[in-house]
Design an enzyme around this catalytic site. Sequence first.
Site, short mmCIF file in Angstrom:
data_model
loop_
_atom_site.label_atom_id
_atom_site.label_comp_id
_atom_site.label_asym_id
_atom_site.label_seq_id
_atom_site.Cartn_x
_atom_site.Cartn_y
_atom_site.Cartn_z
N TYR A 107 0.87 -1.17 0.00
CA TYR A 107 0.00 0.00 0.00
C TYR A 107 0.91 1.23 0.00
O TYR A 107 1.39 1.67 1.04
CB TYR A 107 -0.92 -0.02 1.22
CG TYR A 107 -1.75 1.23 1.39
CD1 TYR A 107 -2.45 1.78 0.31
CD2 TYR A 107 -1.84 1.87 2.62
CE1 TYR A 107 -3.19 2.93 0.46
CE2 TYR A 107 -2.59 3.02 2.77
CZ TYR A 107 -3.26 3.54 1.69
OH TYR A 107 -4.00 4.69 1.83
N ASP A 150 -2.24 -1.40 -3.95
CA ASP A 150 -2.63 -0.03 -4.27
C ASP A 150 -1.33 0.76 -4.34
O ASP A 150 -0.80 1.15 -3.30
CB ASP A 150 -3.57 0.52 -3.22
CG ASP A 150 -3.93 1.98 -3.48
OD1 ASP A 150 -3.48 2.53 -4.51
OD2 ASP A 150 -4.65 2.56 -2.66
N HIS A 253 -12.24 1.64 -4.43
CA HIS A 253 -11.45 0.84 -5.36
C HIS A 253 -12.21 -0.42 -5.77
O HIS A 253 -12.96 -0.98 -4.96
CB HIS A 253 -10.14 0.37 -4.71
CG HIS A 253 -9.19 1.48 -4.38
ND1 HIS A 253 -8.02 1.70 -5.07
CD2 HIS A 253 -9.22 2.42 -3.40
CE1 HIS A 253 -7.38 2.73 -4.53
NE2 HIS A 253 -8.08 3.19 -3.52
#
Length: 262
Positions: A107, A150, A253
Amino acid sequence: MSFTLATWNINSVRLREPIVLQLLREEAPDVLCLQECKSPVELIPTAGFADLGYPHMVARGQKGYNGVAILSKIPLEDAGSLDLAQLGHARHVAARLPNGVTIHNHYVPAGGDVPDRAQNEKFGQKLDYLTELRDIFAAQKPQRSILVGDLNIAPREDDVWDHKKLLKIVSHTPIEVAHLNEVMSAGHWVDVTRQDIPDGLLYSWWSYRAKDWDAADKGRRLDHVWATSDISAAAHSSRVLREARGWEKPSDHAPVFASFDL
DNA sequence: ATGGTGGTCGAACCA
């Protein structure tokens, strides 16, 4: 061994337990990598996941922010975690499958609003995170590995709804894209999603702030699946599950999928 | 140029 993997920024795994269960029931990936769990590991609602056939998890967590987890039908070995840019954040965890494939779940820091490290410390942290990751891959070439997450960068013109309008918007600035490309080349990573879907607009994130996210379709491809070049030919069937962005109490998302025949 | 929405945790921070 064949398996399907998905990556999804869930924006609170506890609040969104119902749609994680929905994804596991309806799509049944073998491995699901989550980001922004926003939960200490011990408070992740694992019982429901185990009941659906996902008894294995490796995760790193903290209260309220960040947090990454890998849920799996297949046994996982914890392969450690990194604290890139020394932020003290739970932004990376790795797991190894029985076939020796290592899965890295990242992330990457979002980077704040101003794309200038002199004015905005968060932007510098994002660049530093990527530089440190590049250096790790340059020092030791990763093999039989998959990197997902991500990454908070949409690298290509067709990864955003308007390339020119977004050139000064954090997530699509040239310096971020250059940093991401350096991570890719240092590790000999292949962008599996774009290997499978080489042409056309493709997004995995739509802001909560849009009136009608689906009609406006002002998306960005922030979520990625990469594989090292030694196994990239085994990847296929990539897709973005756009419909999940429209589920009840959605994440901003959508999950990104890829399958591997290894 | 601004504000728009959402999560955490209970004011301010983060995305």
